[in-house]
Design an enzyme around this catalytic site. Structure first.
Site, PDB file in Angstrom:
ATOM      1  N   ASP A  99    -117.005  -6.452  22.325  1.00  0.00           N
ATOM      2  CA  ASP A  99    -115.621  -6.183  21.940  1.00  0.00           C
ATOM      3  C   ASP A  99    -115.427  -6.363  20.445  1.00  0.00           C
ATOM      4  O   ASP A  99    -114.815  -5.518  19.776  1.00  0.00           O
ATOM      5  CB  ASP A  99    -114.693  -7.118  22.717  1.00  0.00           C
ATOM      6  N   ASP A 103    -114.640  -3.362  17.625  1.00  0.00           N
ATOM      7  CA  ASP A 103    -113.472  -3.505  16.747  1.00  0.00           C
ATOM      8  C   ASP A 103    -113.864  -3.382  15.278  1.00  0.00           C
ATOM      9  O   ASP A 103    -113.275  -2.613  14.512  1.00  0.00           O
ATOM     10  CB  ASP A 103    -112.797  -4.859  16.974  1.00  0.00           C
TER      11      ASP A 103
END
Length: 268
Positions: A99, A103
């Protein structure tokens, strides 16, 4: 950091880290067939985000509508993977790192394009990329070093700002606002249509509208309005990045000092 605090940090690190080393973890991942962490739903969402971001980057130089829709979808799915992880009880270390990587890389790729689109501000965008990567890397290393199971776990005595920032609602608002600001800067290169033309002609031609709306507002585009609204959020987000890097450096230095003190004690 006081000696007492450093001691607590080191003690917590020894007590909470995984009980397997890298070789053992590698063997477990290779031989275990009961669960496949790679195929956890939150991680599948992460892979989808990568595909969407890649398509957005492909369209970025020549099709702003497709690029914006794809980039926006990739960004919004960032909230979905966390929800899926909690709902399905599929939170994982791999997922947390995936994640963060998605990002950082997605935002950095957009900033790279902005650096080429606005060459006079290239140094600013390069600085934002460097700050984003260094801040999050230092923060993750410092939290793992001191025994936290997740980089979003921040104690109030370490930083009230970071503890507040990593609340779900605050984090979503800050990250979304930051991304929207960069998307707005991207759209500025394409959007030349005044915002008022999007409203019904009966409104914009009325005497009330003509007499009360400032002239500068008549030239304002959607991208300009979005950039103006989201700029304070983006500024706040990058100030938090600076705080995060500074606090992480203090934690790491505190651990270093404590370990050096322990080493000297053992040597004597």
């Amino acid at each position: 950091m006081s000696k007492r605090t450093a001691h607590v940090v080191v003690k917590g690190r020894r007590a909470t880290l995984s009980d397997v080393d890298a070789s053992q973890a590698h063997e477990i991942a290779t031989k275990t067939t009961e669960e496949n962490v790679y195929l956890f739903v939150p991680n599948l969402i992460g892979y989808a985000r990568i595909v969407l971001a890649a398509l957005a980057l492909y369209y970025m130089p020549f099709h702003p509508r497709y690029c914006t829709l794809l980039y926006g979808a990739s960004t919004l799915l960032d909230a979905a993977d966390g929800y899926a992880a909690r709902a399905l009880k599929q939170a994982s270390q791999f997922g947390a790192v995936l994640d963060m990587i998605v990002d950082r890389c997605t935002t950095s790729c957009l900033l790279c394009y902005l650096a080429s689109a606005y060459p006079n501000y290239a140094l600013v965008f390069q600085g934002l990329i460097s700050l984003d990567f260094s801040s999050h890397y230092m923060h993750m290393v410092s939290t793992l070093t001191t025994g936290s199971r997740h980089h979003k776990e921040v104690k109030e005595d370490v930083s009230r700002i970071l503890r507040w920032y990593y609340k779900k609602s605050v984090l979503f608002t800050m990250c979304a606002g930051n991304e929207l600001f960069f998307v707005a800067l991207y759209l500025l290169k394409w959007d030349k249509t005044p915002l008022y033309t999007l409203f019904p002609y009966a409104w914009t031609s009325s005497e009330l509208f003509v007499d009360n709306v400032p002239r500068f507002a008549l030239r304002l585009t959607f991208a300009q309005a979005l950039a103006a609204i989201t700029f304070p959020i983006s500024l706040g987000k990058n100030i938090v990045n600076i705080v995060q890097a500074w606090k992480a450096s203090k934690v790491l230095v505190g651990v270093d000092l404590r370990e050096r003190a322990l080493a000297k004690t053992k040597a004597t």
